[in-house]
Design a protein around this motif. Structure first.
Motif, PDB file in Angstrom:
ATOM      1  N   LYS A   1       0.827  -1.203   0.000  1.00 55.36           N
ATOM      2  CA  LYS A   1       0.000   0.000   0.000  1.00 55.36           C
ATOM      3  C   LYS A   1       0.860   1.251   0.000  1.00 55.36           C
ATOM      4  O   LYS A   1       0.619   2.200  -0.765  1.00 55.36           O
ATOM      5  N   ARG A   2       1.909   1.244   0.870  1.00 58.99           N
ATOM      6  CA  ARG A   2       2.806   2.404   0.943  1.00 58.99           C
ATOM      7  C   ARG A   2       3.570   2.594  -0.364  1.00 58.99           C
ATOM      8  O   ARG A   2       3.762   3.730  -0.829  1.00 58.99           O
ATOM      9  N   ALA A   3       4.005   1.481  -0.952  1.00 52.05           N
ATOM     10  CA  ALA A   3       4.729   1.565  -2.225  1.00 52.05           C
ATOM     11  C   ALA A   3       3.839   2.146  -3.318  1.00 52.05           C
ATOM     12  O   ALA A   3       4.292   2.966  -4.128  1.00 52.05           O
ATOM     13  N   ASN A   4       2.572   1.741  -3.350  1.00 52.74           N
ATOM     14  CA  ASN A   4       1.647   2.289  -4.353  1.00 52.74           C
ATOM     15  C   ASN A   4       1.433   3.790  -4.132  1.00 52.74           C
ATOM     16  O   ASN A   4       1.332   4.563  -5.094  1.00 52.74           O
ATOM     17  N   GLU A   5       1.349   4.187  -2.833  1.00 53.04           N
ATOM     18  CA  GLU A   5       1.189   5.616  -2.545  1.00 53.04           C
ATOM     19  C   GLU A   5       2.406   6.404  -3.017  1.00 53.04           C
ATOM     20  O   GLU A   5       2.279   7.453  -3.658  1.00 53.04           O
ATOM     21  N   LEU A   6       3.617   5.878  -2.691  1.00 56.09           N
ATOM     22  CA  LEU A   6       4.844   6.555  -3.116  1.00 56.09           C
ATOM     23  C   LEU A   6       4.967   6.572  -4.631  1.00 56.09           C
ATOM     24  O   LEU A   6       5.411   7.565  -5.230  1.00 56.09           O
ATOM     25  N   LYS A   7       4.574   5.462  -5.256  1.00 54.73           N
ATOM     26  CA  LYS A   7       4.631   5.408  -6.717  1.00 54.73           C
ATOM     27  C   LYS A   7       3.720   6.465  -7.323  1.00 54.73           C
ATOM     28  O   LYS A   7       4.068   7.118  -8.317  1.00 54.73           O
ATOM     29  N   GLY A   8       2.548   6.639  -6.707  1.00 57.03           N
ATOM     30  CA  GLY A   8       1.638   7.669  -7.203  1.00 57.03           C
ATOM     31  C   GLY A   8       2.236   9.053  -7.084  1.00 57.03           C
ATOM     32  O   GLY A   8       2.132   9.878  -8.006  1.00 57.03           O
ATOM     33  N   VAL A   9       2.893   9.309  -5.935  1.00 53.19           N
ATOM     34  CA  VAL A   9       3.528  10.621  -5.732  1.00 53.19           C
ATOM     35  C   VAL A   9       4.656  10.824  -6.739  1.00 53.19           C
ATOM     36  O   VAL A   9       4.797  11.888  -7.359  1.00 53.19           O
ATOM     37  N   ILE A  10       5.494   9.775  -6.909  1.00 49.71           N
ATOM     38  CA  ILE A  10       6.620   9.872  -7.853  1.00 49.71           C
ATOM     39  C   ILE A  10       6.118  10.089  -9.273  1.00 49.71           C
ATOM     40  O   ILE A  10       6.662  10.913 -10.030  1.00 49.71           O
TER      41      ILE A  10
END
Length: 371
Positions: free
Chosen positions: A155-164
């Motif tokens: 979940k955190r990786a998907n959030e960071l990926k979205g931000v990136i």
């Protein structure tokens, strides 16, 4: 007390004759089981025998032959030597030593073992089973926690990926804008430069059309070849004469205010006025190459140094700055155009020669009107 078995079994029968009654007693001396009926008669016949309850009995010593007397059983224990022996050996070699009943020692050890076995069944094994159960529960908890952490990480990786991804999109948009702006500016500069070239070509063409050869001859003199193969100048106009005492002068570069730069025979650059006074002197390592200094429209002195493969700029405040290094090429003569501000430098390397044309940016900006 012996451990009660989990499964039912037949009771222990009496050893006397064909009696099959319950064997409640046991003779530790002759190792026989007795029911209550035969107990008393056995004591009457063997009053020194030890009769105990069956569950308090001593176990019969297992039969084991002595290694030195294979026909005799081991039945004695020398306390001093701490060795099990047969009766013959004890009577022969250990008569002065204390003898312990080996069967008593055996039963003491057996009781201790039985106690430990009972403890194992009552304590160790249940605790081990509890530990197995606890470990199983812990494994389930660990597996569950790791699964939850995996879900959190994804979940955190998907959030960071979205931000990136969002940042990347914004940066690409900004880069597109910068690229468009730079390309437009460069295109404008290219168009302006091409227009400037067209202007210069037209200006020089128009200027050349107004030239008169006879008029040029009057201004610069006319060279003619007579019968003695000597060149003569038809007319020479003397402008001024300057005497520089003690200096061999090579190559001049004029300055405003009736001043000029010259190079002496030692490679020094000297600034003179029109009377011959020395105003400035710069020591260099330049060789005897002629034409190795010039003055720009900004009244800055440029000179080449063939030993260091470099040419320098001397500003109006006498500051000397390295302008360009020519690498393996040896710089020679240098010229600064007063029309367009370009610098022309002649260079050589082995047998190769070339010229380097470098435009002074400040001069181009003044001509085209750029800032």
């Amino acid at each position: 007390m012996d451990e009660v078995p989990d499964t039912a079994q037949h009771f222990i029968e009496c050893d006397i004759g064909s009696c099959r009654n319950f064997s409640e007693f046991y003779c530790n001396t002759c190792h026989q089981r007795f029911c209550d009926h035969f107990k008393q008669s056995h004591l009457e016949q063997n009053n020194e025998h030890e009769i105990v309850l069956y569950h308090e009995r001593k176990r019969k010593l297992p039969s084991e032959k002595f290694r030195f007397h294979p026909t005799e059983d081991i039945n004695s224990y020398c306390t001093f030597c701490q060795d099990p022996l047969c009766s013959t050996c004890f009577a022969k070699d250990h008569i002065d030593h204390d003898n312990s009943d080996l069967e008593t020692i055996y039963n003491d050890i057996l009781k201790q073992c039985q106690k430990e076995v009972t403890d194992i069944w009552k304590t160790v094994i249940p605790e081990a089973k509890d530990n197995v159960k606890l470990i199983g529960e812990k494994r389930k908890n660990v597996k569950r926690e790791i699964g939850n952490f995996r879900v959190f990480m994804n979940k955190r990786a998907n959030e960071l990926k979205g931000v990136i991804d969002s940042i990347l999109i914004d940066n690409n948009k900004k880069l597109d804008e910068i690229e468009d702006f730079v390309m437009d500016e460069m295109m404008n500069q290219q168009i302006e430069t091409e227009d400037y070239i067209t202007y210069l070509e037209k200006m020089t063409s128009d200027y050349e059309c107004t030239l008169d050869k006879d008029e040029i001859a009057k201004q610069f003199g006319k060279i003619e070849l007579n019968s003695s193969e000597k060149f003569e100048i038809s007319s020479v106009t003397k402008v001024s004469e300057v005497t520089c005492h003690g200096h061999g002068i090579f190559h001049l570069s004029l300055l405003p205010e009736n001043e000029f730069w010259a190079r002496d025979s030692l490679g020094n650059l000297i600034q003179f006025d029109m009377v011959g006074n020395i105003l400035r002197k710069i020591s260099t390592s330049m060789n005897y190459i002629h034409g190795n200094h010039t003055v720009t429209t900004e009244v800055e002195l440029l000179y080449t140094d063939s030993d260091k493969n470099t040419f320098y700029r001397v500003t109006s405040d006498s500051s000397i700055n390295k302008l360009i290094e020519t690498g393996h090429w040896i710089p020679g003569a240098i010229y600064s155009s007063h029309i367009n501000g370009h610098i022309l430098v002649g260079m050589e390397r082995d047998t190769d020669n070339k010229q380097k044309n470098n435009q002074i940016q400040q001069r181009r900006k003044k001509v085209t009107g750029h800032t």
